[in-house]
Scaffold this active site. Sequence first.
Site, PDB file in Angstrom:
ATOM      1  N   SER A   1     -72.032  27.854  63.821  1.00 26.58           N
ATOM      2  CA  SER A   1     -73.084  28.100  62.677  1.00 26.58           C
ATOM      3  C   SER A   1     -73.013  29.671  63.002  1.00 26.58           C
ATOM      4  CB  SER A   1     -74.172  27.383  62.947  1.00 26.58           C
ATOM      5  OG  SER A   1     -75.139  28.110  62.047  1.00 26.58           O
TER       6      SER A   1
ATOM      7  N   TYR B   1     -82.118  23.810  67.638  1.00 31.45           N
ATOM      8  CA  TYR B   1     -80.662  23.725  66.730  1.00 31.45           C
ATOM      9  C   TYR B   1     -79.744  24.948  67.048  1.00 31.45           C
ATOM     10  CZ  TYR B   1     -77.414  24.045  63.091  1.00 31.45           C
ATOM     11  OH  TYR B   1     -76.493  23.895  62.398  1.00 31.45           O
TER      12      TYR B   1
HETATM   13  N1  LIG Z   1     -75.186  23.116  55.926  1.00 34.71           N
HETATM   14  C1  LIG Z   1     -75.258  24.351  56.276  1.00 34.71           C
HETATM   15  O1  LIG Z   1     -76.009  25.271  55.908  1.00 34.71           O
HETATM   16  C2  LIG Z   1     -74.670  24.415  58.140  1.00 34.71           C
HETATM   17  C3  LIG Z   1     -74.580  25.843  58.333  1.00 34.71           C
HETATM   18  C4  LIG Z   1     -74.071  26.168  59.494  1.00 34.71           C
HETATM   19  C5  LIG Z   1     -73.399  24.999  60.164  1.00 34.71           C
HETATM   20  N2  LIG Z   1     -73.525  23.682  59.774  1.00 34.71           N
HETATM   21  C6  LIG Z   1     -72.905  22.618  60.700  1.00 34.71           C
HETATM   22  O2  LIG Z   1     -72.055  21.950  59.768  1.00 34.71           O
HETATM   23  C7  LIG Z   1     -71.881  20.577  60.606  1.00 34.71           C
HETATM   24  C8  LIG Z   1     -71.726  19.599  59.247  1.00 34.71           C
HETATM   25  O3  LIG Z   1     -73.053  19.766  58.408  1.00 34.71           O
HETATM   26  P1  LIG Z   1     -73.035  19.619  57.003  1.00 34.71           P
HETATM   27  O4  LIG Z   1     -73.723  20.738  56.392  1.00 34.71           O
HETATM   28  O5  LIG Z   1     -71.970  19.145  56.224  1.00 34.71           O
HETATM   29  O6  LIG Z   1     -74.717  18.456  56.885  1.00 34.71           O
HETATM   30  P2  LIG Z   1     -74.313  16.995  56.137  1.00 34.71           P
HETATM   31  O7  LIG Z   1     -73.853  17.208  54.903  1.00 34.71           O
HETATM   32  O8  LIG Z   1     -75.846  16.631  56.495  1.00 34.71           O
HETATM   33  O9  LIG Z   1     -73.364  16.265  56.956  1.00 34.71           O
HETATM   34  C9  LIG Z   1     -73.378  15.849  58.528  1.00 34.71           C
HETATM   35  C10 LIG Z   1     -72.395  14.856  58.762  1.00 34.71           C
HETATM   36  O10 LIG Z   1     -72.704  14.702  60.143  1.00 34.71           O
HETATM   37  C11 LIG Z   1     -72.916  13.193  60.455  1.00 34.71           C
HETATM   38  N3  LIG Z   1     -73.594  12.913  61.420  1.00 34.71           N
HETATM   39  C12 LIG Z   1     -74.932  13.283  61.531  1.00 34.71           C
HETATM   40  N4  LIG Z   1     -75.579  12.684  62.725  1.00 34.71           N
HETATM   41  C13 LIG Z   1     -74.592  11.800  62.995  1.00 34.71           C
HETATM   42  C14 LIG Z   1     -74.469  10.754  64.149  1.00 34.71           C
HETATM   43  N5  LIG Z   1     -75.656  10.678  65.088  1.00 34.71           N
HETATM   44  N6  LIG Z   1     -73.437  10.017  64.396  1.00 34.71           N
HETATM   45  C15 LIG Z   1     -72.151  10.383  63.689  1.00 34.71           C
HETATM   46  N7  LIG Z   1     -72.249  11.266  62.838  1.00 34.71           N
HETATM   47  C16 LIG Z   1     -73.361  11.863  62.357  1.00 34.71           C
HETATM   48  C17 LIG Z   1     -73.391  12.768  59.035  1.00 34.71           C
HETATM   49  O11 LIG Z   1     -72.885  11.344  58.803  1.00 34.71           O
HETATM   50  P3  LIG Z   1     -73.772   9.980  59.053  1.00 34.71           P
HETATM   51  O12 LIG Z   1     -75.184  10.466  58.329  1.00 34.71           O
HETATM   52  O13 LIG Z   1     -73.051   9.090  58.004  1.00 34.71           O
HETATM   53  O14 LIG Z   1     -73.553   9.551  60.238  1.00 34.71           O
HETATM   54  C18 LIG Z   1     -72.492  13.623  58.111  1.00 34.71           C
HETATM   55  O15 LIG Z   1     -71.399  13.338  57.733  1.00 34.71           O
HETATM   56  C19 LIG Z   1     -72.924  20.210  61.313  1.00 34.71           C
HETATM   57  O16 LIG Z   1     -72.276  20.444  62.542  1.00 34.71           O
HETATM   58  C20 LIG Z   1     -74.180  21.542  60.896  1.00 34.71           C
HETATM   59  O17 LIG Z   1     -74.548  21.953  62.152  1.00 34.71           O
HETATM   60  C21 LIG Z   1     -74.263  23.553  58.500  1.00 34.71           C
END
Ligand SMILES: NC(=O)c1ccc[n+]([C@@H]2O[C@H](COP(=O)([O-])OP(=O)(O)OC[C@H]3O[C@@H](n4cnc5c(N)ncnc54)[C@H](OP(=O)(O)O)[C@@H]3O)[C@@H](O)[C@H]2O)c1
Length: 264
Positions: free
Chosen positions: A145, A158
């Site tokens: 991130s 986080y």
């Molecule tokens: N969105 C942002 O602004 C942003 C910015 C920087 C970095 N990121 C990073 O990007 C990555 C993806 O996030 P996103 O933005 O796509 O969010 P998201 O839409 O909430 O997706 C998160 C994914 O992680 C899975 N997950 C969460 N907890 C889990 C667990 N205990 N076991 C297995 N799978 C799990 C969820 O699936 P289930 O709920 O079905 O398990 C979902 O598929 C993360 O690592 C986040 O830190 C996001």
Amino acid sequence: MSRFSWKGQWALVTGASSGIGQAMARELAAGGAKLVLTARRADRLQAFAAELSTEFSTEVEIFAADLEKPEAPAEILEFTNSKSINPALLVNNAGFGIFGEFREMDLARQLAMIQVNCSAVVAMTSLYLPAMIARGSGDVLIVASTASFQAVPYQTAYAATKAFDLIFAEGIAEEVKRFGVRVCALCPGQTKSEFHEIANEPIPKQMSVHTAREVARIGLDAMAAGKHHVICGVSNRLGMELQRLAPRRLVTAISERMFRPSGE
Ligand SMILES: NC(=O)c1ccc[n+]([C@@H]2O[C@H](COP(=O)([O-])OP(=O)(O)OC[C@H]3O[C@@H](n4cnc5c(N)ncnc54)[C@H](OP(=O)(O)O)[C@@H]3O)[C@@H](O)[C@H]2O)c1
């Protein structure tokens, strides 16, 4: 285009039921990769797998697993081994954040976040790396991130997990490059997904927001180019470079003002 770099090969994507992971899986399927998708929500994985295999005529396997459980990475490996699947690309994407005052946060939730965002990333990488090294090729993409580059008050733990992901990726990248294995950290800024709702985090108005598809493409391009890390977007890149020139404490103080929960 980089998404074709894994054409005909298996890619394993964690967190593939939503957001960046789903976008990553779609790009890879469009590029002819075969997919193993994992997350907790099996119903979503099932529907998404059916959609991808119909649209792109590619093989898609799903395995529901909860990465909060320390045994989950070994179960995922057991599943892929049972299908004789050796992923050419591992995308460590699953993760979540928690927004709010540290003193008020539930400890168990924070430790679960460290398990998913850090320990599971180490375990998955550790379990899939040996076969990649033995083959002399393989790619590991770790979703970090822009929060990896400085402390972020009100997302303190986080941001620390994401700093871990970046530093871990960069260290491993140097260690394994001589074996033909590439590791890259993808550092998105604010991205449209379910992340903010789950973290209960408002997006600061002054921040630009990427789509999950844009982020997925940037990550796959960087991975295919053999970069060790990539920051999404010019303004994020510029911001990260500029803040390196400023005193760390000042950067944290500015970040505190930006992210302070409203009404305080
Ligand atoms: N969105 C942002 O602004 C942003 C910015 C920087 C970095 N990121 C990073 O990007 C990555 C993806 O996030 P996103 O933005 O796509 O969010 P998201 O839409 O909430 O997706 C998160 C994914 O992680 C899975 N997950 C969460 N907890 C889990 C667990 N205990 N076991 C297995 N799978 C799990 C969820 O699936 P289930 O709920 O079905 O398990 C979902 O598929 C993360 O690592 C986040 O830190 C996001």
